[in-house]
Design an enzyme around this catalytic site. Sequence first.
Site, PDB file in Angstrom:
ATOM      1  N   CYS A 124       4.564  -7.379  -8.010  1.00  0.00           N
ATOM      2  CA  CYS A 124       4.878  -5.943  -7.867  1.00  0.00           C
ATOM      3  C   CYS A 124       4.992  -5.461  -6.427  1.00  0.00           C
ATOM      4  O   CYS A 124       5.735  -4.530  -6.147  1.00  0.00           O
ATOM      5  CB  CYS A 124       3.907  -5.076  -8.656  1.00  0.00           C
ATOM      6  N   CYS A 132       5.667  -6.061 -12.205  1.00  0.00           N
ATOM      7  CA  CYS A 132       4.910  -7.275 -11.886  1.00  0.00           C
ATOM      8  C   CYS A 132       5.653  -8.558 -12.271  1.00  0.00           C
ATOM      9  O   CYS A 132       5.126  -9.660 -12.098  1.00  0.00           O
ATOM     10  CB  CYS A 132       3.541  -7.222 -12.560  1.00  0.00           C
ATOM     11  N   LYS A 207      -7.193  -6.935 -17.754  1.00  0.00           N
ATOM     12  CA  LYS A 207      -6.745  -5.900 -16.815  1.00  0.00           C
ATOM     13  C   LYS A 207      -6.071  -4.803 -17.614  1.00  0.00           C
ATOM     14  O   LYS A 207      -5.089  -5.052 -18.323  1.00  0.00           O
ATOM     15  CB  LYS A 207      -5.783  -6.507 -15.799  1.00  0.00           C
ATOM     16  N   ARG A 217      -1.365   1.876  -5.313  1.00  0.00           N
ATOM     17  CA  ARG A 217       0.098   1.787  -5.297  1.00  0.00           C
ATOM     18  C   ARG A 217       0.661   2.433  -4.044  1.00  0.00           C
ATOM     19  O   ARG A 217       1.738   2.061  -3.594  1.00  0.00           O
ATOM     20  CB  ARG A 217       0.662   2.365  -6.590  1.00  0.00           C
ATOM     21  N   ARG A 229       3.450   0.229 -16.788  1.00  0.00           N
ATOM     22  CA  ARG A 229       3.047  -1.168 -16.986  1.00  0.00           C
ATOM     23  C   ARG A 229       2.427  -1.426 -18.362  1.00  0.00           C
ATOM     24  O   ARG A 229       1.757  -2.422 -18.568  1.00  0.00           O
ATOM     25  CB  ARG A 229       2.013  -1.547 -15.919  1.00  0.00           C
ATOM     26  N   GLU A 245      -7.867 -11.851 -24.752  1.00  0.00           N
ATOM     27  CA  GLU A 245      -7.215 -12.173 -23.472  1.00  0.00           C
ATOM     28  C   GLU A 245      -8.051 -13.192 -22.697  1.00  0.00           C
ATOM     29  O   GLU A 245      -7.524 -14.131 -22.106  1.00  0.00           O
ATOM     30  CB  GLU A 245      -7.052 -10.905 -22.610  1.00  0.00           C
ATOM     31  N   LYS A 260     -11.135  -5.564 -14.813  1.00  0.00           N
ATOM     32  CA  LYS A 260     -10.564  -4.521 -13.976  1.00  0.00           C
ATOM     33  C   LYS A 260      -9.951  -3.399 -14.800  1.00  0.00           C
ATOM     34  O   LYS A 260      -9.240  -3.700 -15.748  1.00  0.00           O
ATOM     35  CB  LYS A 260      -9.484  -5.178 -13.128  1.00  0.00           C
ATOM     36  N   TYR A 325     -13.658  -1.816  -2.222  1.00  0.00           N
ATOM     37  CA  TYR A 325     -13.302  -1.280  -0.905  1.00  0.00           C
ATOM     38  C   TYR A 325     -14.547  -0.825  -0.142  1.00  0.00           C
ATOM     39  O   TYR A 325     -14.474  -0.505   1.029  1.00  0.00           O
ATOM     40  CB  TYR A 325     -12.282  -0.140  -1.064  1.00  0.00           C
TER      41      TYR A 325
HETATM   42  C1  PBG Z   1      -1.089  -5.897  -8.722  1.00  0.00           C
HETATM   43  C2  PBG Z   1      -2.397  -5.233  -8.600  1.00  0.00           C
HETATM   44  C3  PBG Z   1      -2.738  -3.872  -8.772  1.00  0.00           C
HETATM   45  C4  PBG Z   1      -4.086  -3.760  -8.413  1.00  0.00           C
HETATM   46  C5  PBG Z   1      -4.519  -5.031  -8.082  1.00  0.00           C
HETATM   47  N1  PBG Z   1      -3.477  -5.931  -8.223  1.00  0.00           N
HETATM   48  C6  PBG Z   1      -1.909  -2.712  -9.107  1.00  0.00           C
HETATM   49  C7  PBG Z   1      -1.362  -2.537 -10.440  1.00  0.00           C
HETATM   50  O1  PBG Z   1      -1.558  -3.341 -11.354  1.00  0.00           O
HETATM   51  O2  PBG Z   1      -0.644  -1.551 -10.589  1.00  0.00           O
HETATM   52  C8  PBG Z   1      -4.886  -2.493  -8.383  1.00  0.00           C
HETATM   53  C9  PBG Z   1      -6.074  -2.517  -7.472  1.00  0.00           C
HETATM   54  C10 PBG Z   1      -6.636  -1.188  -7.140  1.00  0.00           C
HETATM   55  O3  PBG Z   1      -6.283  -0.156  -7.712  1.00  0.00           O
HETATM   56  O4  PBG Z   1      -7.503  -1.166  -6.243  1.00  0.00           O
HETATM   57  N2  PBG Z   1      -0.577  -6.021  -9.990  1.00  0.00           N
END
Ligand code: PBG
Length: 335
Positions: A124, A132, A207, A217, A229, A245, A260, A325
């Site tokens: 992505c 993605c 996820k 983003r 997505r 999954e 996540k 973070y």
């Molecule tokens: C890539 C990805 C994303 C995040 C981690 N890897 C964005 C998404 O899936 O849109 C999000 C991480 C975050 O929000 O800190 N696919």
Amino acid sequence: MDFPATRLRRLRSSAAMRSLVRETHLTPGALVYPLFICEGEGVRRPISSMPGVCNLSVDEAVKEAEACAALGLGGLLLFGIPNAKDEVGSGAYAADGITQRAIRAIKASRSTASLLTIADVCLCEYTSHGHCGLVRRDSGAANGEARFEVENDSSVALLARTAASLAQAGADIIAPSDMMDGRVAAIRSALDQSGKQTIPILSYAAKFASAFYGPFREAADSAPQFGDRRTYQMDGANLREAMREIEQDIAEGADMLLMKPAGPYLDVIRAARERFDLPMGAYQVSGEYSMLHAAFERGWLEPERAMLESLLSIRRAGADFIVTYFAKDAAKLVA
Ligand code: PBG
């Protein structure tokens, strides 16, 4: 018998007593810090929705990595932001791609040896459409929904190629975050075929399609240009599906799991912990970070206490390590 015989407050009477009986701990070595690598030199471009987080050019990323190693962090999760994007995300698997160069530079520094470089594998950040995987337009999807399709199998081939390329550059761990079916098996075989049998896969197994990725983003310039997505990331309502999954990724050869987002899905982390014995991390995503910061800026929450509580709850739910973070800030407090 005197009332009450059991007084649970006895074990809360002092800091020393509380420390002795504490069940869950945070350590710097179980924290992973995400880095967003951009082109250029001497670049530290602040991300407005994520106070304290910057896009970093490769040279600045090396300095940041050295600081993270000095703090005792466990590792870095690397995201690349290329200057040029195209329909097929070719920057993701270019031998001199932005993430590949960053990994080589970080590995070349002698002060970063204690850090694991974890390469996020996804298209992505590299595709002009921001999805993605590969997009086929006008597929006539059902129910009047989006008239495009994110193709699975052709995307998996490119993700496997990306993984091999990142391992070749020196990544210690490969972390696919795309949510295509079958990617773990394809990545495992691509790694093995390129002589990288010893490199583990940390699969973003569960996820969810989440509003909490919003600030990321902006940071990674990866917002989808059309649609969303939801045809590949999971529906937030589904816990049993998350277990499927994970089962699938384990069957395909995942070495570790990543859950996540973290805070809004603590029950999923707990369920996974009870069911699976693989090492498991959780990603406290951008929106979780930004919303706490928004409250800190208004003086509504105590920063250090709220940050540590948010991280401890993720560990208590069952995560062995946390991508966050807050990694540097937290490491300073818990060291
Ligand atoms: C890539 C990805 C994303 C995040 C981690 N890897 C964005 C998404 O899936 O849109 C999000 C991480 C975050 O929000 O800190 N696919």
